[in-house]
Design a protein around this motif. Sequence first.
Motif, PDB file in Angstrom:
ATOM      1  N   ASP A 574     117.603  29.771 163.562  1.00  0.00           N
ATOM      2  CA  ASP A 574     117.815  28.244 163.289  1.00  0.00           C
ATOM      3  C   ASP A 574     116.750  27.517 162.974  1.00  0.00           C
ATOM      4  OD1 ASP A 574     120.309  28.579 164.397  1.00  0.00           O
ATOM      5  OD2 ASP A 574     119.890  28.219 166.352  1.00  0.00           O
ATOM      6  N   GLN A 575     115.222  27.954 163.322  1.00  0.00           N
ATOM      7  CA  GLN A 575     113.951  27.044 163.111  1.00  0.00           C
ATOM      8  C   GLN A 575     113.760  27.462 161.832  1.00  0.00           C
ATOM      9  OE1 GLN A 575     111.642  28.508 166.739  1.00  0.00           O
ATOM     10  NE2 GLN A 575     111.905  26.272 167.115  1.00  0.00           N
ATOM     11  N   TYR A 576     113.514  28.909 161.263  1.00  0.00           N
ATOM     12  CA  TYR A 576     112.812  29.173 160.308  1.00  0.00           C
ATOM     13  C   TYR A 576     113.714  29.972 159.137  1.00  0.00           C
ATOM     14  CZ  TYR A 576     108.927  28.609 163.582  1.00  0.00           C
ATOM     15  OH  TYR A 576     108.209  28.048 164.653  1.00  0.00           O
ATOM     16  N   GLY A 577     114.856  30.171 159.357  1.00  0.00           N
ATOM     17  CA  GLY A 577     115.766  31.085 158.702  1.00  0.00           C
ATOM     18  C   GLY A 577     115.599  32.511 159.001  1.00  0.00           C
ATOM     19  N   ASP A 579     115.907  34.885 156.646  1.00  0.00           N
ATOM     20  CA  ASP A 579     114.787  35.731 155.569  1.00  0.00           C
ATOM     21  C   ASP A 579     113.276  35.656 156.301  1.00  0.00           C
ATOM     22  OD1 ASP A 579     116.674  36.100 153.764  1.00  0.00           O
ATOM     23  OD2 ASP A 579     116.129  34.296 152.821  1.00  0.00           O
ATOM     24  N   ALA A 580     112.858  34.556 156.947  1.00  0.00           N
ATOM     25  CA  ALA A 580     111.692  34.736 157.459  1.00  0.00           C
ATOM     26  C   ALA A 580     111.294  35.500 158.682  1.00  0.00           C
ATOM     27  CB  ALA A 580     111.176  33.135 157.834  1.00  0.00           C
ATOM     28  N   MET A 581     112.326  35.582 159.414  1.00  0.00           N
ATOM     29  CA  MET A 581     112.097  36.528 160.535  1.00  0.00           C
ATOM     30  C   MET A 581     112.374  37.854 160.080  1.00  0.00           C
ATOM     31  SD  MET A 581     114.639  36.698 164.059  1.00  0.00           S
ATOM     32  CE  MET A 581     115.593  37.734 163.309  1.00  0.00           C
ATOM     33  N   ARG A 582     113.406  38.290 159.247  1.00  0.00           N
ATOM     34  CA  ARG A 582     113.237  39.513 158.677  1.00  0.00           C
ATOM     35  C   ARG A 582     112.208  39.922 158.220  1.00  0.00           C
ATOM     36  NH1 ARG A 582     118.801  41.324 156.613  1.00  0.00           N
ATOM     37  NH2 ARG A 582     117.535  42.479 154.851  1.00  0.00           N
ATOM     38  N   PHE A 583     111.450  39.242 157.344  1.00  0.00           N
ATOM     39  CA  PHE A 583     110.297  39.413 156.631  1.00  0.00           C
ATOM     40  C   PHE A 583     109.218  39.943 157.535  1.00  0.00           C
ATOM     41  CE2 PHE A 583     106.478  39.751 154.017  1.00  0.00           C
ATOM     42  CZ  PHE A 583     107.154  40.099 152.690  1.00  0.00           C
ATOM     43  N   MET A 588     105.422  43.519 160.088  1.00  0.00           N
ATOM     44  CA  MET A 588     104.740  43.908 161.432  1.00  0.00           C
ATOM     45  C   MET A 588     104.871  45.523 161.926  1.00  0.00           C
ATOM     46  SD  MET A 588     102.994  41.386 161.970  1.00  0.00           S
ATOM     47  CE  MET A 588     102.258  41.415 163.775  1.00  0.00           C
ATOM     48  N   GLU A 589     106.153  45.921 161.146  1.00  0.00           N
ATOM     49  CA  GLU A 589     106.406  47.281 161.536  1.00  0.00           C
ATOM     50  C   GLU A 589     105.715  48.510 161.122  1.00  0.00           C
ATOM     51  OE1 GLU A 589     108.162  50.647 162.934  1.00  0.00           O
ATOM     52  OE2 GLU A 589     108.166  48.716 163.833  1.00  0.00           O
ATOM     53  N   SER A 590     104.619  48.734 161.837  1.00  0.00           N
ATOM     54  CA  SER A 590     103.741  49.785 161.487  1.00  0.00           C
ATOM     55  C   SER A 590     104.108  51.110 162.316  1.00  0.00           C
ATOM     56  CB  SER A 590     102.326  49.296 161.803  1.00  0.00           C
ATOM     57  OG  SER A 590     101.338  50.266 161.486  1.00  0.00           O
ATOM     58  N   ARG A 601     103.413  33.470 162.513  1.00  0.00           N
ATOM     59  CA  ARG A 601     103.745  34.605 161.513  1.00  0.00           C
ATOM     60  C   ARG A 601     104.995  34.138 160.787  1.00  0.00           C
ATOM     61  NH1 ARG A 601     100.166  39.090 161.067  1.00  0.00           N
ATOM     62  NH2 ARG A 601     101.495  39.728 159.368  1.00  0.00           N
ATOM     63  N   VAL A 602     105.970  33.918 161.671  1.00  0.00           N
ATOM     64  CA  VAL A 602     107.322  33.603 161.097  1.00  0.00           C
ATOM     65  C   VAL A 602     107.402  32.594 160.465  1.00  0.00           C
ATOM     66  CG1 VAL A 602     109.769  33.350 161.839  1.00  0.00           C
ATOM     67  CG2 VAL A 602     108.346  34.990 163.331  1.00  0.00           C
TER      68      VAL A 602
END
Length: 909
Positions: A574-577, A579-583, A588-590, A601-602
């Motif tokens: 709701d806040q950032y979309g 796309d932003a959360m997915r990215f 961050m997935e290492s 970061r989001v």
Amino acid sequence: MTQELDKTFDPATIEARWYQHWEEKGLFRPERPDAEPFTIVNPPPNVTGSLHIGHALDNTLQDIVIRYERLRGKDALWVVGTDHAGIATQMVVERQLEERQDKRTNYTREEFNDIVWKWKAESGGTITRQLRRLGCSMDWSREQFTMDEHFTKAVLKVFVDLYNKGLIYRDKRLVNWDPKLKTAISDLEVEQQTIPGSFWHFKYPLADGVTLDSGQEYIEVATTRPETMLADMAVAVHPTDDRYSSVVGKHVILPLTGRRIPVVADEHADPELGSGAVKITPGHDFNDFEVGKRAGIAAGEMLNMLDGDANVCQTADGLVPEEFIGLHRFKRDGVDGARELVVQRLKEQGYLIPHITKTKKGEEQELDAEPRQIATPFGDRGGVVIEPWLTDQWYVNAEELAKKPIAAVKSGEIEIVPKSWEKTFFNWMENIQPWCVSRQLWWGHRIPAWYGDNGECYVAMSEAEAQAQAGEGVALTQDSDVLDTWFSSALWPFATLGWPDESALLEKHYPNDLLISGFDILFFWDARMMMAGYFNTGQAPWPKLYLHGLVRAADGSKMSKSKGNVVDPLILIDQYGADAMRFFMAAMESQGRDIKMDEKRVEGYRNFATKLWNATRFCQSNGIGASDTLAAPEARLAANQWIIGEVQQTVEALDEAMAGLRFDAAANTIYHFVWSRFCDWYLELIKPVFAEGASEAAAAETRAVAGWVLDQILVMLHPFMPFITEELWHAQGEREYELILAKWPNPRASVSKDATDAIDWVIELTGNVRSAKNELGIAPGAKLAAFLPQPSGVASRTIERSSAAIERLARLTPVTVGEAPAGPAMQVTAGSDVFVIPLEGIIDIDAEKARLEKALAASEKEAKSLDGRLSNANFVERAAPEAVEKAKADFAHHSAEVERLKAALARLG
């Protein structure tokens, strides 16, 4: 023709619209019959569930992979569905009945299950709607449910086949019994919690006038569960413990019950712990169960002193005193339970050995028991203490089924990524216990076993088949238990494709190509799919298993409702979309590491999306629209050749990262290219091409190249940010197809190394000049004269052909090839070239040196102090983790400042 974009990027206005469009047009379905298949299945969320941050990570990674493979031309299928979640769903429905002062037992089994089906129809689709908000491109036309008719058929067949091969059997063993849910649960559903408890010591009198060598007439035993002594069947001592060697094989008389029980030698007893003697209750303790078996006590002979509600019941030998019958095991609602009464009676009868301790004043104090912190098992759903309970259950011979998966991982037939999880996998699989698959519920797959009034059991696909086995005249009653939810979900990779019936879909898409799951269900689900895959199809369910970490709170702690640090992914969307959360999740997935939640970061990735939006608006304002070519356009200008080369390198790096499932590397590759190479440099480099009076041929070439590059960006970024890329794809002009069905970049271009070297040289020079200005406090826009005594070949060519670009970007003018005049100056490099930039009249040299030296001394002092603190083991081990992390971050900052300030001073000569 381009569609003019709004000035402001608003994800909320585009996300719902595009998802509905994709789904309505059936764009998630694999409809490329001649294409190579690519198949993944989602870990089916509970039908009771709602999207949490772990789901968001798990499904984002899967969607990135499936969109990437779809763009590469594969016949990509992402199987979606939900799990019937036996315990969770029955709990939800029973809770709703309680709210209406109703209960399950007011209904027949069939009536209750009808209520559950009605609940599912009305309320069971929450998480699937939320997965759509995340952008998951699942094939909803084939949505599955583990209680669907075809799936139920598969489950029953597997049970019958395993039974017929002797791999499913009924046995009396200890199980983890949840007295609240009144069902057995698996080891994996038990949570160990450390809670305050007590350690009691009791006297067990030796029988027949026997004494220890010391003359003591009793054996001292200690326990944290005194209530279970009502079902004790032995006392164990270590075979080498000389204190008890004379009484091994003798008996004690169990207090309260008068039961005569043997003293047995067993290595389970630790001579160093307490008295070295332990009470053995094989019907209520997993270790004691094994000791009892070694002592020759058959499971059917082991005593059970509790019913399904954890209330005391009479044992088979009838020796539990009547006053205990019906008491709950623990104190409840202020009423003493069996534990309290056992301790009271043993104390009254002189069998309690008090614990002697000292007060703060040094005085001796007598307590009934020693206070201790006790590791205690709790059910993860029922929330009450689990009771080891002796009961008849159905078991799978997991040891036999584990053999092929173990061999497959060892041979590399199944690859676990990261490889570090293999050790954990082998440790569990090579020590695997029989899998209890029966649950005492009404909701679920009812076990296909019927008991005849002749004492026989018949396992079959249907009652009619069971009756045929039993013959006429035998009355049958079906087993009332249902199967463990994980039994049915283990069939997910192939039963969702129609197995056991043969079909083109099954033939094409099984085995699957990849499984992505959290490491926390490696044994719940992943390993069991391997077992089921090999047993039922003869093949591995997939060749590769990717295990991702957990999403943790910003401080690294585990998220929990009790801590109040749970992050709702829907609020982030709701806040950032989305796309932003997915990215954020991808970046961050290492491999092998958990993700720390960082809302900043989001927000930063929302800004990244906005930057791309604005870059596209710039392109539109300069007549740059959609490209009509997959191959790169012809290019003569250096900037255009350079960006084409950058696209090629980016595609190669992306493909390499995706092949290795390095999601962070893939995300950072496309991020760097879009933000830095395209937006910050290329768009700046081409601005003069569109200025008044510029060459029309150059502008036409640049429009073609820039439009092509933007298209490649949208395709490469689409797996990570599907919504904004689809919107921009169509805004750039008329398209024959949606972006989701576009083709993965294949530039097929050769570019001039001289041209790309020249642009790289200008970019490096510009970056270094800007850094130097920043270090010395010179205004970014200030134009400075520069001297280059010994130019390299690339420098000579670039200065000659691109002096305007050097002036506009690096703000260097004039650039003189030759020696610089004497006086204070700074040096800036680009490749092997060293520019000398006079500073006379630009800054106050002495004042700047003084400022830098003062700042350097302060940072050196702070860095030294922090280094001393971090080198102190007491600080690192005893300080709060967040304090240690802050000290490390501060040290890194000041260390970097020291290097930066030294470099700045060096520039001043």
